[in-house]
Scaffold this motif. Structure first.
Motif, PDB file in Angstrom:
ATOM      1  N   ASN A 116      13.205 -20.681 -12.614  1.00 54.37           N
ATOM      2  CA  ASN A 116      13.160 -19.964 -13.898  1.00 54.37           C
ATOM      3  C   ASN A 116      14.280 -20.374 -14.845  1.00 54.37           C
ATOM      4  O   ASN A 116      14.153 -20.229 -16.066  1.00 54.37           O
ATOM      5  N   THR A 117      15.403 -20.861 -14.296  1.00 60.31           N
ATOM      6  CA  THR A 117      16.541 -21.227 -15.150  1.00 60.31           C
ATOM      7  C   THR A 117      16.484 -22.680 -15.619  1.00 60.31           C
ATOM      8  O   THR A 117      17.277 -23.081 -16.458  1.00 60.31           O
ATOM      9  N   SER A 118      15.561 -23.468 -15.088  1.00 65.02           N
ATOM     10  CA  SER A 118      15.476 -24.886 -15.429  1.00 65.02           C
ATOM     11  C   SER A 118      14.815 -25.089 -16.787  1.00 65.02           C
ATOM     12  O   SER A 118      13.825 -24.441 -17.118  1.00 65.02           O
ATOM     13  N   THR A 119      15.386 -26.001 -17.581  1.00 64.35           N
ATOM     14  CA  THR A 119      14.785 -26.331 -18.872  1.00 64.35           C
ATOM     15  C   THR A 119      13.968 -27.615 -18.787  1.00 64.35           C
ATOM     16  O   THR A 119      13.283 -27.969 -19.753  1.00 64.35           O
ATOM     17  N   LEU A 120      14.066 -28.322 -17.658  1.00 67.36           N
ATOM     18  CA  LEU A 120      13.355 -29.595 -17.481  1.00 67.36           C
ATOM     19  C   LEU A 120      12.459 -29.528 -16.247  1.00 67.36           C
ATOM     20  O   LEU A 120      12.743 -28.798 -15.299  1.00 67.36           O
ATOM     21  N   PRO A 121      11.406 -30.344 -16.207  1.00 69.13           N
ATOM     22  CA  PRO A 121      10.526 -30.360 -15.038  1.00 69.13           C
ATOM     23  C   PRO A 121      11.204 -31.051 -13.848  1.00 69.13           C
ATOM     24  O   PRO A 121      12.187 -31.761 -14.010  1.00 69.13           O
ATOM     25  N   PRO A 122      10.661 -30.863 -12.650  1.00 70.84           N
ATOM     26  CA  PRO A 122      11.218 -31.535 -11.462  1.00 70.84           C
ATOM     27  C   PRO A 122      11.111 -33.052 -11.577  1.00 70.84           C
ATOM     28  O   PRO A 122      10.304 -33.578 -12.354  1.00 70.84           O
ATOM     29  N   GLY A 172      22.417 -28.284 -23.236  1.00 73.32           N
ATOM     30  CA  GLY A 172      21.423 -27.243 -23.027  1.00 73.32           C
ATOM     31  C   GLY A 172      20.307 -27.630 -22.064  1.00 73.32           C
ATOM     32  O   GLY A 172      19.447 -26.813 -21.760  1.00 73.32           O
ATOM     33  N   GLU A 173      20.310 -28.889 -21.622  1.00 70.79           N
ATOM     34  CA  GLU A 173      19.288 -29.324 -20.661  1.00 70.79           C
ATOM     35  C   GLU A 173      19.781 -29.104 -19.228  1.00 70.79           C
ATOM     36  O   GLU A 173      20.954 -29.362 -18.922  1.00 70.79           O
ATOM     37  N   PHE A 174      18.891 -28.633 -18.389  1.00 68.89           N
ATOM     38  CA  PHE A 174      19.266 -28.323 -17.009  1.00 68.89           C
ATOM     39  C   PHE A 174      18.020 -28.497 -16.130  1.00 68.89           C
ATOM     40  O   PHE A 174      16.935 -28.015 -16.480  1.00 68.89           O
ATOM     41  N   ARG A 175      18.191 -29.223 -15.021  1.00 70.62           N
ATOM     42  CA  ARG A 175      17.064 -29.451 -14.120  1.00 70.62           C
ATOM     43  C   ARG A 175      17.376 -28.823 -12.761  1.00 70.62           C
ATOM     44  O   ARG A 175      18.401 -29.109 -12.148  1.00 70.62           O
ATOM     45  N   GLU A 176      16.483 -27.953 -12.307  1.00 70.17           N
ATOM     46  CA  GLU A 176      16.633 -27.298 -11.011  1.00 70.17           C
ATOM     47  C   GLU A 176      15.226 -26.972 -10.505  1.00 70.17           C
ATOM     48  O   GLU A 176      14.381 -26.495 -11.263  1.00 70.17           O
TER      49      GLU A 176
END
Length: 144
Positions: A65-71, A12-16
């Protein structure tokens, strides 16, 4: 700029994120960055980047908006172009020991930034052209 995930992301984690230069999100292609696990993703600009009228560069990493993690950023390379048009040559730049044959070319005297000329280890014949000798005499060219 270099980006890579250094830890495996959980379910469920995603970085973008996007990279902005002076609030412009088209820098670096305008596409979002999605770092891969242990794989370097390099974002670069093929041409020089200059500051605005204030001569400042402002980079920002903005989460989509779709990212669950910070840059995340792993490294950034910055350089400034300097004009070295009057710099002297490196001693090794004039090393022409590669089995040259024939006479010593006169054009060496017409290379103003050439300061050291190493002709050892070649099979050159004839005399050194007078124009090259003059450069040696006035100490603007060192012959080896």
């Amino acid at each position: 700029m270099h980006f890579a995930e250094l830890q495996e992301l959980g379910e469920g984690e995603f970085r973008e994120f996007t990279v902005l230069l002076n609030d412009d999100d088209s820098w670096g292609g305008g596409r979002p960055v999605i770092p891969k696990y242990m794989v370097s993703n390099t974002l670069h600009q093929p041409s020089a980047v200059s500051g605005s009228t204030t001569n400042k560069l402002s980079f920002a990493l903005k989460r989509t908006n779709t990212s669950t993690l910070p840059p995340i950023i792993n490294a950034m390379e910055v350089y400034m172009v300097k004009d070295f048009s009057q710099s002297s040559t490196n001693e090794d730049d004039g090393d022409l020991s590669c089995n040259l044959t024939g006479t010593v070319p006169e054009f060496f005297a017409h290379l103003p930034l050439l300061t050291v000329l190493n002709l050892t280890g070649n099979k050159l014949t004839g005399s050194v052209p007078q124009t090259v000798i003059e450069r040696f005499k006035d100490r603007t060219l060192s012959l080896m």
